[in-house]
Design a protein around this motif. Structure first.
Motif, PDB file in Angstrom:
ATOM      1  N   TRP A  12       0.860  -1.171   0.000  1.00  0.00           N
ATOM      2  CA  TRP A  12       0.000   0.000   0.000  1.00  0.00           C
ATOM      3  C   TRP A  12       0.895   1.219   0.000  1.00  0.00           C
ATOM      4  N   LEU A  13       0.814   2.027  -1.042  1.00  0.00           N
ATOM      5  CA  LEU A  13       1.659   3.208  -1.193  1.00  0.00           C
ATOM      6  C   LEU A  13       0.743   4.424  -1.276  1.00  0.00           C
ATOM      7  N   PRO A  14       0.507   5.084  -0.154  1.00  0.00           N
ATOM      8  CA  PRO A  14      -0.535   6.108  -0.085  1.00  0.00           C
ATOM      9  C   PRO A  14      -0.177   7.475  -0.657  1.00  0.00           C
ATOM     10  N   SER A  15       1.001   7.626  -1.235  1.00  0.00           N
ATOM     11  CA  SER A  15       1.369   8.937  -1.771  1.00  0.00           C
ATOM     12  C   SER A  15       2.393   8.777  -2.886  1.00  0.00           C
ATOM     13  N   SER A  16       2.598   9.841  -3.627  1.00  0.00           N
ATOM     14  CA  SER A  16       3.616   9.826  -4.682  1.00  0.00           C
ATOM     15  C   SER A  16       4.993   9.582  -4.095  1.00  0.00           C
ATOM     16  N   GLN A  17       5.272  10.203  -2.959  1.00  0.00           N
ATOM     17  CA  GLN A  17       6.579  10.017  -2.330  1.00  0.00           C
ATOM     18  C   GLN A  17       6.763   8.579  -1.846  1.00  0.00           C
ATOM     19  N   ALA A  18       5.698   7.957  -1.361  1.00  0.00           N
ATOM     20  CA  ALA A  18       5.787   6.553  -0.945  1.00  0.00           C
ATOM     21  C   ALA A  18       6.103   5.657  -2.141  1.00  0.00           C
ATOM     22  N   PHE A  19       5.588   5.996  -3.309  1.00  0.00           N
ATOM     23  CA  PHE A  19       5.871   5.238  -4.525  1.00  0.00           C
ATOM     24  C   PHE A  19       7.351   5.365  -4.890  1.00  0.00           C
ATOM     25  N   VAL A  20       7.899   6.577  -4.780  1.00  0.00           N
ATOM     26  CA  VAL A  20       9.331   6.787  -5.021  1.00  0.00           C
ATOM     27  C   VAL A  20      10.146   6.007  -3.993  1.00  0.00           C
ATOM     28  N   ASP A  21       9.754   6.082  -2.731  1.00  0.00           N
ATOM     29  CA  ASP A  21      10.466   5.359  -1.663  1.00  0.00           C
ATOM     30  C   ASP A  21      10.470   3.849  -1.924  1.00  0.00           C
ATOM     31  N   ALA A  22       9.375   3.325  -2.447  1.00  0.00           N
ATOM     32  CA  ALA A  22       9.311   1.891  -2.755  1.00  0.00           C
ATOM     33  C   ALA A  22      10.315   1.536  -3.850  1.00  0.00           C
ATOM     34  N   ALA A  23      10.419   2.372  -4.861  1.00  0.00           N
ATOM     35  CA  ALA A  23      11.402   2.127  -5.918  1.00  0.00           C
ATOM     36  C   ALA A  23      12.822   2.203  -5.345  1.00  0.00           C
ATOM     37  N   LEU A  24      13.074   3.163  -4.474  1.00  0.00           N
ATOM     38  CA  LEU A  24      14.390   3.287  -3.844  1.00  0.00           C
ATOM     39  C   LEU A  24      14.715   2.061  -2.989  1.00  0.00           C
ATOM     40  N   ALA A  25      13.679   1.451  -2.411  1.00  0.00           N
ATOM     41  CA  ALA A  25      13.872   0.262  -1.576  1.00  0.00           C
ATOM     42  C   ALA A  25      13.996  -1.009  -2.411  1.00  0.00           C
ATOM     43  N   GLY A  26      13.836  -0.887  -3.732  1.00  0.00           N
ATOM     44  CA  GLY A  26      13.969  -2.045  -4.603  1.00  0.00           C
ATOM     45  C   GLY A  26      12.734  -2.909  -4.694  1.00  0.00           C
ATOM     46  N   ILE A  27      11.599  -2.392  -4.269  1.00  0.00           N
ATOM     47  CA  ILE A  27      10.368  -3.180  -4.304  1.00  0.00           C
ATOM     48  C   ILE A  27       9.900  -3.400  -5.735  1.00  0.00           C
ATOM     49  N   GLY A  28      10.209  -2.466  -6.614  1.00  0.00           N
ATOM     50  CA  GLY A  28       9.777  -2.603  -8.000  1.00  0.00           C
ATOM     51  C   GLY A  28      10.192  -1.399  -8.804  1.00  0.00           C
ATOM     52  N   TRP A  29       9.569  -1.229  -9.947  1.00  0.00           N
ATOM     53  CA  TRP A  29       9.865  -0.097 -10.809  1.00  0.00           C
ATOM     54  C   TRP A  29       8.562   0.620 -11.106  1.00  0.00           C
ATOM     55  N   GLY A  30       8.663   1.831 -11.562  1.00  0.00           N
ATOM     56  CA  GLY A  30       7.462   2.577 -11.896  1.00  0.00           C
ATOM     57  C   GLY A  30       7.796   3.876 -12.588  1.00  0.00           C
ATOM     58  N   MET A  31       6.760   4.569 -12.993  1.00  0.00           N
ATOM     59  CA  MET A  31       6.917   5.873 -13.626  1.00  0.00           C
ATOM     60  C   MET A  31       6.674   6.940 -12.573  1.00  0.00           C
ATOM     61  N   ASN A  32       7.589   7.889 -12.507  1.00  0.00           N
ATOM     62  CA  ASN A  32       7.487   8.962 -11.524  1.00  0.00           C
ATOM     63  C   ASN A  32       7.687  10.307 -12.197  1.00  0.00           C
ATOM     64  N   PRO A  33       7.050  11.342 -11.682  1.00  0.00           N
ATOM     65  CA  PRO A  33       7.296  12.682 -12.215  1.00  0.00           C
ATOM     66  C   PRO A  33       8.766  13.068 -11.987  1.00  0.00           C
ATOM     67  N   GLU A  34       9.376  13.588 -13.026  1.00  0.00           N
ATOM     68  CA  GLU A  34      10.800  13.914 -12.956  1.00  0.00           C
ATOM     69  C   GLU A  34      11.170  14.805 -11.769  1.00  0.00           C
ATOM     70  N   PRO A  35      10.364  15.837 -11.428  1.00  0.00           N
ATOM     71  CA  PRO A  35      10.760  16.655 -10.273  1.00  0.00           C
ATOM     72  C   PRO A  35      10.908  15.856  -8.971  1.00  0.00           C
ATOM     73  N   LEU A  36      10.175  14.740  -8.849  1.00  0.00           N
ATOM     74  CA  LEU A  36      10.283  13.930  -7.629  1.00  0.00           C
ATOM     75  C   LEU A  36      11.534  13.056  -7.601  1.00  0.00           C
ATOM     76  N   VAL A  37      12.074  12.725  -8.763  1.00  0.00           N
ATOM     77  CA  VAL A  37      13.164  11.740  -8.788  1.00  0.00           C
ATOM     78  C   VAL A  37      14.467  12.240  -9.404  1.00  0.00           C
ATOM     79  N   ILE A  38      14.517  13.474  -9.886  1.00  0.00           N
ATOM     80  CA  ILE A  38      15.698  13.942 -10.599  1.00  0.00           C
ATOM     81  C   ILE A  38      16.968  13.825  -9.758  1.00  0.00           C
TER      82      ILE A  38
END
Length: 98
Positions: A12-38
């Motif tokens: 359960w990823l309740p926010s855009s930042q949680a989705f980025v954090d999941a990718a950083l933790a290696g849980i999976g991959w996804g599409m993120n807005p560039e300003p959040l991940v640059i």
């Protein structure tokens, strides 16, 4: 249906930042807005799957016609910031032309 009782992992990823954090933790991959991940891309913590093919998609702001003055101010602030921070598509450039 599958012949087995399957229980795949659920996150359960309740926010855009949680989705980025999941990718950083290696849980999976996804599409993120560039300003959040640059910064993560530049530091090598995240990797663009296709750096030669960015995927820009149009975004639309929707809200009820029955708008309070406060919500109207929020909408104007969101649209202003989006125009400042996000890439404009050719459709947006054409539709905003005089």
């Amino acid at each position: 249906m599958l012949g087995a009782d399957v229980h795949p992992p659920l996150h359960w990823l309740p926010s855009s930042q949680a989705f980025v954090d999941a990718a950083l933790a290696g849980i999976g991959w996804g599409m993120n807005p560039e300003p959040l991940v640059i910064d993560h891309l530049r530091a090598g913590r995240l990797v663009a799957l296709r750096p030669d093919r960015p995927l820009d998609v149009p975004l639309f702001w929707q809200q009820s016609r029955i708008v309070s003055p406060v919500l109207g101010n929020v909408a104007r602030a969101v649209v202003h910031e989006a125009r400042t921070m996000l890439v404009q598509t050719s459709f947006e450039r054409r539709s905003r032309a005089p």
